[in-house]
Design an enzyme around this catalytic site. Structure first.
Site, mmCIF file in Angstrom:
data_model
loop_
_atom_site.group_PDB
_atom_site.id
_atom_site.type_symbol
_atom_site.label_atom_id
_atom_site.label_comp_id
_atom_site.label_asym_id
_atom_site.label_seq_id
_atom_site.Cartn_x
_atom_site.Cartn_y
_atom_site.Cartn_z
ATOM 1 C CD GLU A 1 -3.021 -1.026 0.330
ATOM 2 O OE1 GLU A 1 -3.231 0.075 -0.201
ATOM 3 O OE2 GLU A 1 -3.696 -2.035 0.079
ATOM 4 C CB CYS B 1 -1.607 7.389 1.114
ATOM 5 S SG CYS B 1 -3.033 6.571 1.842
HETATM 6 P P1 NAD Z 1 8.423 4.882 4.631
HETATM 7 O O1 NAD Z 1 8.403 4.114 3.374
HETATM 8 O O2 NAD Z 1 9.536 5.792 4.884
HETATM 9 O O3 NAD Z 1 8.374 3.906 5.904
HETATM 10 C C1 NAD Z 1 7.321 2.984 6.090
HETATM 11 C C2 NAD Z 1 7.801 1.865 7.012
HETATM 12 O O4 NAD Z 1 8.829 1.127 6.365
HETATM 13 C C3 NAD Z 1 8.404 2.340 8.329
HETATM 14 O O5 NAD Z 1 7.952 1.489 9.357
HETATM 15 C C4 NAD Z 1 9.901 2.170 8.100
HETATM 16 O O6 NAD Z 1 10.644 1.962 9.269
HETATM 17 C C5 NAD Z 1 9.914 0.922 7.252
HETATM 18 N N1 NAD Z 1 11.128 0.719 6.448
HETATM 19 C C6 NAD Z 1 12.047 1.646 6.047
HETATM 20 N N2 NAD Z 1 13.002 1.055 5.305
HETATM 21 C C7 NAD Z 1 12.687 -0.256 5.222
HETATM 22 C C8 NAD Z 1 13.266 -1.384 4.575
HETATM 23 N N3 NAD Z 1 14.379 -1.274 3.846
HETATM 24 N N4 NAD Z 1 12.670 -2.579 4.701
HETATM 25 C C9 NAD Z 1 11.522 -2.714 5.401
HETATM 26 N N5 NAD Z 1 10.923 -1.690 6.051
HETATM 27 C C10 NAD Z 1 11.492 -0.471 5.950
HETATM 28 O O7 NAD Z 1 7.018 5.645 4.668
HETATM 29 P P2 NAD Z 1 6.527 6.718 5.724
HETATM 30 O O8 NAD Z 1 7.316 7.965 5.499
HETATM 31 O O9 NAD Z 1 6.465 6.109 7.065
HETATM 32 O O10 NAD Z 1 5.021 6.938 5.250
HETATM 33 C C11 NAD Z 1 4.642 7.848 4.271
HETATM 34 C C12 NAD Z 1 4.410 7.140 2.952
HETATM 35 O O11 NAD Z 1 3.457 6.101 3.106
HETATM 36 C C13 NAD Z 1 3.805 8.061 1.909
HETATM 37 O O12 NAD Z 1 4.407 7.813 0.674
HETATM 38 C C14 NAD Z 1 2.346 7.662 1.880
HETATM 39 O O13 NAD Z 1 1.680 7.968 0.689
HETATM 40 C C15 NAD Z 1 2.454 6.183 2.114
HETATM 41 N N6 NAD Z 1 1.194 5.667 2.631
HETATM 42 C C16 NAD Z 1 0.444 4.829 1.866
HETATM 43 C C17 NAD Z 1 -0.793 4.387 2.328
HETATM 44 C C18 NAD Z 1 -1.683 3.479 1.529
HETATM 45 O O14 NAD Z 1 -2.598 2.903 2.099
HETATM 46 N N7 NAD Z 1 -1.467 3.312 0.232
HETATM 47 C C19 NAD Z 1 -1.226 4.794 3.576
HETATM 48 C C20 NAD Z 1 -0.428 5.648 4.312
HETATM 49 C C21 NAD Z 1 0.789 6.064 3.852
#
Ligand code: NAD
Length: 527
Positions: free
Chosen positions: A252, A286
């Site tokens: 997502e 998002c």
């Molecule tokens: P992010 O991708 O920076 O981090 C998300 C999660 O991934 C965190 O828990 C982080 O610690 C973890 N992570 C980081 N590197 C990783 C790796 N190499 N392997 C596994 N896990 C790892 O995102 P964010 O800044 O926390 O959230 C914002 C983003 O999320 C925006 O792009 C937003 O659009 C998206 N988002 C999407 C939805 C949806 O339902 N489609 C909902 C909410 C947010």
């Protein structure tokens, strides 16, 4: 002890030789005050959590659906008992308002549990399938738990985006290891505590805290599926790491949601919807409205309505306000960068455009921008902040072309008084979700599958599809009559080849097959 502040993007690893460990600091973005420390867990600790969840998985998989639902409803009761604590934890970590935490996160979680408790069981019931040519067999499809599901969640909706995959995976009979965002670990821990305090089924939800390395360790831990919610860039890393073990992923990811305003739209409603859709949760959704395309005829009235409403917004902490603070320090840099780039290329800021002056914490003014185009980052990359760019278009066709000119395809909206036109336009928007005369709220209908197309994701949460995402589909074929042999077994019977050829002609040659089914096509007249 080393302390990592996720906002500063510092990284560090536990020094195994000294026996020291790293911690992550949770911070209140409204004030900069430190809220607490959580361990930055190592791959070994992640493995241990997965092993515990694996032990719990075999017992939980054997619990009937109704009893699983009863347990999850007990967790919901506990949440309702501790609602104030939940709101405080979410608001302190994210800077959002209590009303946002309550309606967008906690209420939606309760409603999703309600949906699956009442309606979910049928998605997992065995399905009888036609056995086709093999009428003497019974063909069935059954749904089984996967085992242990890894959930990795972001910081913008730390409760609902963790709780939704957790409860869905549990309803489907899996146990779960959760890695909440390092920006909002306390909300993740709170969810873990709810399950622990509910008692009865220990180990069905384990929470591991840490940053990207902890998340990667979870992806590589041998879990049976990863449900990742976050940015496209991290989603790509997750999918690449999961490929090493062929671990399935549900992704997502981000969005750049378009809003199309037709000439016959109710402009007052559309302007209110745009302002709410762009600025709630400080634009860190998002599915925020990140691009508006307005047909020329109503452009001035729409922009005027949006600016008036934006200037009336009350930004601050607690009741009596409309918008809280932003959450994640680096996100303010992205917002500033997109605005600078847009202004350099000719955009005009009509209101807002900067950090709230003289206020500590992560406060950015709600901002409306016009004279924008697709060369600008503001129209092509996810901004994820309180900024609403509006673009005039000649007609709906141009609006659709621009709306679809994006790598993203998460949510979207179409605004018109003609509902059949709205539905027709909705089918032409390239996105996983479309609202007609509304924004964002399709996520609040738990019966509607939710997810992205293009780079916005793979797979669906919510709805009956959501439960099946966390299930293994197994096909079972049962021989019903126990005959001595099948016609195709050894030794190959002499007439088999001829029989098969005749069957094919009868069954598949369309003229004959139709005659056999009593369908006779009218003969063409010949002159
Ligand atoms: P992010 O991708 O920076 O981090 C998300 C999660 O991934 C965190 O828990 C982080 O610690 C973890 N992570 C980081 N590197 C990783 C790796 N190499 N392997 C596994 N896990 C790892 O995102 P964010 O800044 O926390 O959230 C914002 C983003 O999320 C925006 O792009 C937003 O659009 C998206 N988002 C999407 C939805 C949806 O339902 N489609 C909902 C909410 C947010």
């Amino acid at each position: 002890m080393a302390v990592i502040d996720p906002g500063s993007r510092t990284t560090g690893g536990a020094d195994a030789s000294s026996g020291e460990r790293d911690f992550i600091a949770a911070t209140d973005p409204r004030t900069g005050e430190r809220l607490g420390l959580v361990p930055d867990m190592t791959p070994g600790e992640v493995q241990a959590a997965v092993a515990e969840a694996r032990i719990a998985a075999s017992a939980w998989a054997g619990v009937p659906y109704r009893a699983r639902a009863e347990h999850i409803l007990r967790v919901r009761d506990l949440l309702l008992d501790r609602l104030d604590e939940a709101i405080e934890t979410i608001c302190a970590e994210t800077g959002k308002l209590g009303v946002e935490a309550l309606t967008n996160e906690l209420l939606t979680a309760c409603e999703t549990i309600e949906f699956y408790a009442r309606k979910g069981e049928k998605a997992l019931r065995p399905e009888r399938v036609s056995a086709g040519l093999m009428g003497h067999k019974k063909a069935l499809r059954v749904f089984e738990p996967l085992g242990v599901v890894g959930v990795i969640s972001p910081w913008n909706y730390p409760f609902i985006l963790t709780m939704t995959p957790v409860i869905t995976a549990l309803f489907a009979g899996n146990t779960v290891v959760v890695k909440p965002s390092e920006v909002t670990p306390l909300t993740g821990r709170f969810i873990g505590e709810l399950f622990e305090d509910a008692g009865g089924h220990p180990g069905i939800v384990r929470v591991v805290t840490g940053g990207g390395a902890t998340g990667e360790a979870l992806v590589r831990s041998g879990v049976d599926k990863i449900c990742f919610t976050g940015s496209v860039r991290t989603g790509q890393r997750v999918m690449a790491a999961a490929a090493d073990t062929l671990t399935p992923v549900l992704l997502e990811l981000g969005g750049k949601d378009p809003m199309i305003v037709c000439a016959d739209a109710d402009i007052e409603r559309a302007a209110s919807g745009a302002v709410w859709g762009a600025f709630q949760n400080s634009g860190q959704t998002c599915m925020s409205v990140e691009r508006v395309y307005v047909v020329d005829e109503v452009y001035d009235a729409f922009v005027d309505g949006v600016v008036r409403r934006t200037e009336a917004l009350r930004q601050g902490m607690g009741r009596g306000h409309d918008i809280g603070s932003m959450t994640f320090p680096p996100q303010l840099d992205v917002v500033a960068d997109h605005l600078d780039d847009a202004v350099r290329r000719g955009a005009r800021i009509l209101t807002g455009g900067k950090r709230v002056p003289g206020r500590p914490g992560l406060w950015f003014e709600p901002t409306v921008v016009v004279d924008v185009d697709h060369r600008m980052k503001l129209l092509s990359e996810e901004t994820f902040g309180p900024v609403l760019p509006i673009m005039a278009v000649a007609d709906e066709e141009e609006a659709l072309r621009l709306a679809n000119d994006s790598d993203y395809g998460l949510n979207s909206s179409v605004w018109t008084r003609d509902l059949s036109r709205g539905r027709a336009l909705a089918t032409r928007v390239h996105a996983g979700n479309v609202c007609v005369n509304d924004v964002i709220v399709s996520y609040g209908v738990p019966g509607l599958p939710f997810g992205g197309t293009k780079t916005s994701g793979i797979g669906r949460v919510h709805g009956l599809d959501g439960l099946r995402e966390f299930s293994q589909s197994k096909s079972i074929l049962v021989d019903r009559f126990g005959l001595a042999r099948e016609a195709w077994w050894y030794p190959v019977p002499g007439p088999l080849e001829g029989l098969a050829a005749r069957t094919m002609q009868l069954r598949y040659r369309r003229g004959l097959a139709n005659k056999a089914r009593g369908i006779v096509r009218p003969r063409r007249r010949t002159r």
